[in-house]
Design an enzyme around this catalytic site. Structure first.
Site, PDB file in Angstrom:
ATOM      1  N   LYS A  72       0.870  -1.183   0.000  1.00 24.58           N
ATOM      2  CA  LYS A  72       0.000   0.000   0.000  1.00 24.58           C
ATOM      3  C   LYS A  72       0.904   1.229   0.000  1.00 24.58           C
ATOM      4  O   LYS A  72       1.903   1.268   0.710  1.00 24.58           O
ATOM      5  CB  LYS A  72      -0.891  -0.026   1.251  1.00 24.58           C
ATOM      6  CG  LYS A  72      -1.888   1.118   1.293  1.00 24.58           C
ATOM      7  CD  LYS A  72      -2.934   0.928   2.373  1.00 24.58           C
ATOM      8  CE  LYS A  72      -2.470   1.469   3.699  1.00 24.58           C
ATOM      9  NZ  LYS A  72      -3.587   1.624   4.665  1.00 24.58           N
ATOM     10  N   ARG A 115     -10.045  -1.133   7.666  1.00 22.51           N
ATOM     11  CA  ARG A 115      -9.151  -2.074   8.363  1.00 22.51           C
ATOM     12  C   ARG A 115      -8.612  -1.478   9.661  1.00 22.51           C
ATOM     13  O   ARG A 115      -8.316  -2.188  10.611  1.00 22.51           O
ATOM     14  CB  ARG A 115      -8.068  -2.605   7.437  1.00 22.51           C
ATOM     15  CG  ARG A 115      -7.028  -1.629   6.894  1.00 22.51           C
ATOM     16  CD  ARG A 115      -6.161  -1.000   7.918  1.00 22.51           C
ATOM     17  NE  ARG A 115      -4.816  -0.743   7.506  1.00 22.51           N
ATOM     18  CZ  ARG A 115      -4.029   0.135   8.085  1.00 22.51           C
ATOM     19  NH1 ARG A 115      -4.474   0.919   9.059  1.00 22.51           N
ATOM     20  NH2 ARG A 115      -2.799   0.284   7.692  1.00 22.51           N
ATOM     21  N   LYS A 237      -0.648  12.384  27.009  1.00 22.59           N
ATOM     22  CA  LYS A 237       0.567  12.830  27.706  1.00 22.59           C
ATOM     23  C   LYS A 237       1.392  11.603  28.092  1.00 22.59           C
ATOM     24  O   LYS A 237       0.807  10.542  28.399  1.00 22.59           O
ATOM     25  CB  LYS A 237       0.182  13.568  28.993  1.00 22.59           C
ATOM     26  CG  LYS A 237      -0.334  14.967  28.783  1.00 22.59           C
ATOM     27  CD  LYS A 237      -0.522  15.621  30.142  1.00 22.59           C
ATOM     28  CE  LYS A 237      -1.078  17.012  30.017  1.00 22.59           C
ATOM     29  NZ  LYS A 237      -1.411  17.597  31.317  1.00 22.59           N
TER      30      LYS A 237
HETATM   31  N1  LIG Z   1      -2.993   3.996  13.037  1.00 21.19           N
HETATM   32  C1  LIG Z   1      -3.573   3.702  11.900  1.00 21.19           C
HETATM   33  O1  LIG Z   1      -3.654   2.562  11.489  1.00 21.19           O
HETATM   34  C2  LIG Z   1      -4.183   4.801  11.104  1.00 21.19           C
HETATM   35  C3  LIG Z   1      -4.810   4.526   9.889  1.00 21.19           C
HETATM   36  C4  LIG Z   1      -5.413   5.574   9.192  1.00 21.19           C
HETATM   37  C5  LIG Z   1      -5.382   6.858   9.719  1.00 21.19           C
HETATM   38  N2  LIG Z   1      -4.721   7.069  10.890  1.00 21.19           N
HETATM   39  C6  LIG Z   1      -4.656   8.392  11.478  1.00 21.19           C
HETATM   40  O2  LIG Z   1      -5.938   8.703  12.005  1.00 21.19           O
HETATM   41  C7  LIG Z   1      -6.080  10.117  12.057  1.00 21.19           C
HETATM   42  C8  LIG Z   1      -7.427  10.539  11.453  1.00 21.19           C
HETATM   43  O3  LIG Z   1      -7.478  10.193  10.079  1.00 21.19           O
HETATM   44  P1  LIG Z   1      -8.820  10.456   9.265  1.00 21.19           P
HETATM   45  O4  LIG Z   1      -8.660   9.789   7.964  1.00 21.19           O
HETATM   46  O5  LIG Z   1      -9.989  10.133  10.123  1.00 21.19           O
HETATM   47  O6  LIG Z   1      -8.730  12.048   9.066  1.00 21.19           O
HETATM   48  P2  LIG Z   1      -9.962  13.065   8.813  1.00 21.19           P
HETATM   49  O7  LIG Z   1      -9.361  14.263   8.202  1.00 21.19           O
HETATM   50  O8  LIG Z   1     -11.054  12.371   8.102  1.00 21.19           O
HETATM   51  O9  LIG Z   1     -10.469  13.402  10.291  1.00 21.19           O
HETATM   52  C9  LIG Z   1      -9.704  14.086  11.230  1.00 21.19           C
HETATM   53  C10 LIG Z   1     -10.642  14.897  12.106  1.00 21.19           C
HETATM   54  O10 LIG Z   1      -9.901  15.370  13.216  1.00 21.19           O
HETATM   55  C11 LIG Z   1     -10.288  16.714  13.456  1.00 21.19           C
HETATM   56  N3  LIG Z   1      -9.219  17.323  14.256  1.00 21.19           N
HETATM   57  C12 LIG Z   1      -8.102  17.980  13.856  1.00 21.19           C
HETATM   58  N4  LIG Z   1      -7.349  18.291  14.933  1.00 21.19           N
HETATM   59  C13 LIG Z   1      -8.006  17.802  16.008  1.00 21.19           C
HETATM   60  C14 LIG Z   1      -7.744  17.803  17.392  1.00 21.19           C
HETATM   61  N5  LIG Z   1      -6.644  18.342  17.911  1.00 21.19           N
HETATM   62  N6  LIG Z   1      -8.665  17.218  18.216  1.00 21.19           N
HETATM   63  C15 LIG Z   1      -9.788  16.663  17.729  1.00 21.19           C
HETATM   64  N7  LIG Z   1     -10.095  16.649  16.426  1.00 21.19           N
HETATM   65  C16 LIG Z   1      -9.199  17.199  15.574  1.00 21.19           C
HETATM   66  C17 LIG Z   1     -10.554  17.303  12.106  1.00 21.19           C
HETATM   67  O11 LIG Z   1     -11.396  18.447  12.192  1.00 21.19           O
HETATM   68  C18 LIG Z   1     -11.237  16.116  11.411  1.00 21.19           C
HETATM   69  O12 LIG Z   1     -12.632  16.133  11.619  1.00 21.19           O
HETATM   70  C19 LIG Z   1      -4.858  10.663  11.317  1.00 21.19           C
HETATM   71  O13 LIG Z   1      -3.874  11.023  12.245  1.00 21.19           O
HETATM   72  C20 LIG Z   1      -4.375   9.501  10.496  1.00 21.19           C
HETATM   73  O14 LIG Z   1      -3.005   9.570  10.176  1.00 21.19           O
HETATM   74  C21 LIG Z   1      -4.140   6.089  11.589  1.00 21.19           C
END
Ligand SMILES: NC(=O)c1ccc[n+]([C@@H]2O[C@H](COP(=O)([O-])OP(=O)(O)OC[C@H]3O[C@@H](n4cnc5c(N)ncnc54)[C@H](O)[C@@H]3O)[C@@H](O)[C@H]2O)c1
Length: 325
Positions: A72, A115, A237
């Protein structure tokens, strides 16, 4: 399909196939079981970083038992929202494991959403209290939605979600959509603290920050709670993470790799990887008071386990477009 052709599945094609979340949770759990048996290949993901706090990661994996091999290529660009583009986007390539020849290219946005939720659900099945009722969601975007959908499958007593987002517009949309979709009580809250306090489950899904300014305090998190940060250590934290009775992760090799890159400067020792928990090598939750966190960074076996399902269904239902190699 001939070996000189590749099947292309657009984002719309992948979504249209609509593989149910129960099935994705099942194959993601099977992938972790395969990992526990030493029967997967999944090196830590390398990445490039064209913008501040942005990434493009390469995530290869091979699961022989599922005959799934591929990579990916996924990006996360926090500023994309201002351009009307999704934070996460990318492609996934599946190869024929016998010949190495590429056989499918698909959009990976849907897979990444589903996933990741499924991995949270697998972790929650072993690490959350079985009677968990209240979930806190911080970051109400794609992951806030898919993680709720997945958690509902394994936490059958879930009745309330406390939702927090820095964007009031996104928050309201989440409350409206999730209330209509799931029939749960979705309550918007005005601070991270309110979203964490008195919750049995906490999912944080804001942006990943290399130099985080975390706010979640150890005293906010309830004894007996289970937390799954998806945004690395951006929200918790160090003291709060150190207050956990069990600190787990989806893959300690990958976590160690990220530490070398400067992330996770102050985290506790890892108690177990998810595959060790799922396979019973290490105990999951042992009582209703334990505080447990699973730092899930996202693992390519989750993608390949889901992608092969998508590919097989697309072939069967003749969805997608054949392209010459
Ligand atoms: N660990 C994993 O396997 C994995 C997989 C995919 C995505 N992610 C991570 O998950 C996170 C979210 O991804 P997504 O696709 O849902 O993004 P997204 O853009 O769809 O959603 C993010 C949301 O967070 C909000 N936001 C921004 N700063 C914030 C804060 N400080 N507190 C609360 N809300 C806040 C935004 O307004 C938005 O609604 C990202 O950090 C992404 O990298 C992790």
């Amino acid at each position: 399909m001939s070996s000189s052709e590749v099947l292309y599945l657009s984002r719309y094609d992948v979504e249209k196939l609509n593989i149910p979340m129960e099935k994705i949770i099942q194959v993601v759990e099977e992938a972790f079981l395969e990992k526990a048996k030493g029967r997967t290949e999944v090196p830590p993901k390398p990445g490039i970083h064209p913008q501040k706090d942005a990434f493009i990661h390469a995530m290869p994996a091979y699961i022989p038992n599922m005959r799934s091999a591929g990579v990916k290529w996924v990006s996360g660009f926090p500023e994309n929202v201002k351009r009307g583009l999704p934070y996460i986007s990318g492609l996934l390539i599946l190869n024929n494991p016998e010949t190495g020849v590429p056989k499918c290219i698909m959009d990976c946005t849907w897979i990444t959403a589903k996933r990741t939720g499924a991995a949270t659900a697998v972790a929650a099945r072993y690490l959350a209290k079985p009677d968990s009722r209240v979930l806190g969601v911080l970051g109400c975007g794609v992951q806030g939605r898919s993680n709720l959908e997945a958690l509902m499958m394994v936490c059958k007593n879930l009745e309330k979600v406390k939702a927090y987002d820095t964007s009031s517009e996104n928050l309201q949309r989440y409350v409206d959509e999730m209330t209509a979709k799931h029939g749960l009580k979705i309550v918007p809250v005005s601070s991270p603290r309110k979203a964490v306090e008195n919750c049995d489950l906490v999912v944080t899904a804001g942006p990943i920050l290399k130099n985080p300014q975390p706010v979640i305090d150890e005293s906010w998190f309830k004894d007996g709670g289970f937390a799954c940060p998806l945004d690395f250590d951006s929200y918790w934290k160090p003291e709060a993470m150190h207050s956990m009775d069990k600190f787990c992760t989806d893959d300690r090799n990958q976590l160690a790799h990220y530490r070398k890159l400067g992330y996770f400067s102050s985290i506790p020792n890892v108690y177990a990887d998810l595959d060790e928990i799922v396979s019973g090598k290490k105990l999951g939750r042992e009582n209703s008071r334990e505080r447990i966190l699973s730092m899930n960074l996202g693992l390519a076996i989750e993608d390949m386990a889901t992608a092969i399902l998508i590919y097989e269904k697309a072939k069967k239902t003749e969805i997608g477009k054949k392209l010459p190699l």
